[in-house]
Design an enzyme around this catalytic site. Sequence first.
Site, mmCIF file in Angstrom:
data_model
loop_
_atom_site.group_PDB
_atom_site.id
_atom_site.type_symbol
_atom_site.label_atom_id
_atom_site.label_comp_id
_atom_site.label_asym_id
_atom_site.label_seq_id
_atom_site.Cartn_x
_atom_site.Cartn_y
_atom_site.Cartn_z
ATOM 1 C CG HIS A 90 8.662 -100.667 -27.267
ATOM 2 N ND1 HIS A 90 7.387 -101.154 -27.097
ATOM 3 C CD2 HIS A 90 8.673 -100.091 -28.504
ATOM 4 C CE1 HIS A 90 6.661 -100.885 -28.169
ATOM 5 N NE2 HIS A 90 7.409 -100.235 -29.032
ATOM 6 C CG HIS B 212 -0.456 -99.419 -30.260
ATOM 7 N ND1 HIS B 212 0.107 -98.177 -30.445
ATOM 8 C CD2 HIS B 212 0.492 -100.314 -30.635
ATOM 9 C CE1 HIS B 212 1.324 -98.299 -30.903
ATOM 10 N NE2 HIS B 212 1.610 -99.586 -31.023
ATOM 11 C CG ASP C 204 4.519 -98.527 -28.912
ATOM 12 O OD1 ASP C 204 5.259 -97.609 -28.516
ATOM 13 O OD2 ASP C 204 4.600 -99.009 -30.063
ATOM 14 C CG ASP D 213 0.216 -92.485 -30.643
ATOM 15 O OD1 ASP D 213 -0.568 -91.533 -30.471
ATOM 16 O OD2 ASP D 213 1.457 -92.352 -30.674
ATOM 17 N NE ARG D 214 -0.476 -96.924 -36.048
ATOM 18 C CZ ARG D 214 -0.346 -96.822 -37.365
ATOM 19 N NH1 ARG D 214 -1.417 -96.640 -38.115
ATOM 20 N NH2 ARG D 214 0.819 -96.893 -37.948
ATOM 21 C CG HIS E 275 8.978 -101.999 -31.933
ATOM 22 N ND1 HIS E 275 8.348 -100.786 -32.015
ATOM 23 C CD2 HIS E 275 10.076 -101.905 -32.736
ATOM 24 C CE1 HIS E 275 9.025 -99.994 -32.826
ATOM 25 N NE2 HIS E 275 10.067 -100.651 -33.275
ATOM 26 N NE ARG F 99 9.662 -101.342 -36.165
ATOM 27 C CZ ARG F 99 8.397 -101.598 -35.835
ATOM 28 N NH1 ARG F 99 7.482 -100.686 -36.044
ATOM 29 N NH2 ARG F 99 8.062 -102.753 -35.314
ATOM 30 C CG ASN G 147 7.908 -96.893 -31.440
ATOM 31 O OD1 ASN G 147 7.486 -97.887 -30.846
ATOM 32 N ND2 ASN G 147 7.447 -96.542 -32.627
ATOM 33 C CG HIS G 148 3.583 -95.213 -31.054
ATOM 34 N ND1 HIS G 148 2.813 -94.428 -31.867
ATOM 35 C CD2 HIS G 148 4.096 -96.184 -31.832
ATOM 36 C CE1 HIS G 148 2.844 -94.916 -33.105
ATOM 37 N NE2 HIS G 148 3.614 -95.981 -33.107
ATOM 38 C CG ASP H 241 3.445 -102.677 -28.928
ATOM 39 O OD1 ASP H 241 4.295 -103.397 -28.382
ATOM 40 O OD2 ASP H 241 3.725 -101.888 -29.844
#
Length: 556
Positions: free
Chosen positions: A410, A302, A329, A332-333, A485, A458, A361-362, A300
């Site tokens: 991922h 991010h 990923d 995001d964030r 992840h 999650r 997943n993002h 990730d």
Amino acid sequence: MPDMESQDSTVSRAEEIKVLANEAFKAYKFGQAIDLYTQAIELNGQNAFYWANRAFAHTKLEEYGCAIQDASKAIEIDPKYSKGYYRRGAAFLAMGKFKEALRDFQQVKKICPNDPDAIKKLKECEKAVMKLKFEEAIAAPESERRSVADSIDFQSIGTGPSSSSVPTQVGIAPVAATVLAAAVILVGRETAAMVVAVVMVILVVLGACWWGGWRGSGVFRKSQILDLDVEPHYSGARIEGDTVTLNFVKKMMNDFKNQKCLHKRYAFQIVLQTREMLRALPSLVDINIPDGKHFTVCGDVHGQFYDLLNIFELNGLPSEENPYLFNGDFVDRGSFSVEVILTLFAFKCMCPSAIYLSRGNHESKSMNKIYGFEGEVRSKLSETFVELFAEVFCCLPLAHVINDKVFVVHGGLFSVDGVKLSDIRAIDRFCEPPEEGLMCELLWSDPQPYPGRGPSKRGVGLSFGVDVTEKFLLENNLDLVVRSHEVKDEGYEIEHDGKLITVFSAPNYCDQMGNKGAFMQFEAPELKPNIVTFSAVPHPDVKPMAYANNFLRMFS
């Protein structure tokens, strides 16, 4: 009497551990805080405060399923404990389950009618639910949806007769949503009829535009492209013709480093060319590394662009001789997600074999809407790019296999035994991620330290044990699972008797976790993983989640 003293001692000890847990939480040591709250719960499981606090720590680690379970337990112990509903509502919000969150915040308001914080969060949640309902109402049936990418010809940008690059219904829909939201805010519930009238007018306009496009009035003609001539005074990176070169990518990255923007004309070209390459790939991509050559896997990122630059500084730029796989990923964030995704896509355009990209997943509408990428794209590029990125993310492969031996994904493995690589290749991935099934589990699942399978911490996917990993590897003649992840203190973690490695490449995640980042190098033919760790580097003063939805920032 001795029993009473023993009970008092147990309760007192639980309180002491709770204090230690609170201190760990304040120091951003959320895993340690969870362990300490668990100890307190084992001593006094009827204290709703312990359960609610552990729920909060789970939320910080994005373990929303566990947070919901703990908050629900707090509510069971004390149905009038407002913080239990508050924590559960926050977890539901983080998962995009706005309707469930709304019910919990309504309960908080009922218990604490004069709490200004509760009132504020309830209003934000109500607006989110209203917007969701409106989006559902105006959404076209899947069979009638048309590709934004197919309506854009970047080579014609600046040459067409029209000044609109946005397909009419794509452009009007966000405006309609904004008008509705404004109406709700301004008039309140008391004049709901006015809101209904606004909706009806908007829907009539949308219908007329949709009808005009269906009848071939030219709504989707490729010549109707925004007048995006590259201005003479533009000093940023330029693509000459159709070829993305290394010099262009270097110039673009340097511009990004100095917080300069890439012209939208070139951004269109990069994203559209990447889409064409990704669409041609299978859902499971085979990678061949010749003997004596190496390959790098990153986890990730991010949106942490400056840490991505540091990876390239440490390990070299992607090239045919120095290939990378980025394992999902990307966005995001972090608040430099646009810079990250355009850089990765540009390298893919420059040399397809220099960089491989896997979906996380993002890379999905629901996550991007909540965690900042959608807002960042809208701010730095345009509404058109929001839809365009959503389409391209649906083209990303779901997993890779290196030299028939290393499976890279991922999230993780599956809720059923017997899944073969051929089953993964057969997945129709050109959609938003479903909430169950093989595709969902590839993107969302996590390993667990004990055998078997369990519910996901999650709230999506599942947890799987060493026996699941070993059986999957054996049945598919593989040696190792590499996945991402999950944030890890050292940037990586080796689990399941060495058969599974997690790699995470976003150091000091969200500017608060204090973790290292890592990447993995493989050299053929042995493919023995060499793990390199690194620390975070400084970045401009733009906070993580700067572009995230307002209601989520309130809980961050």
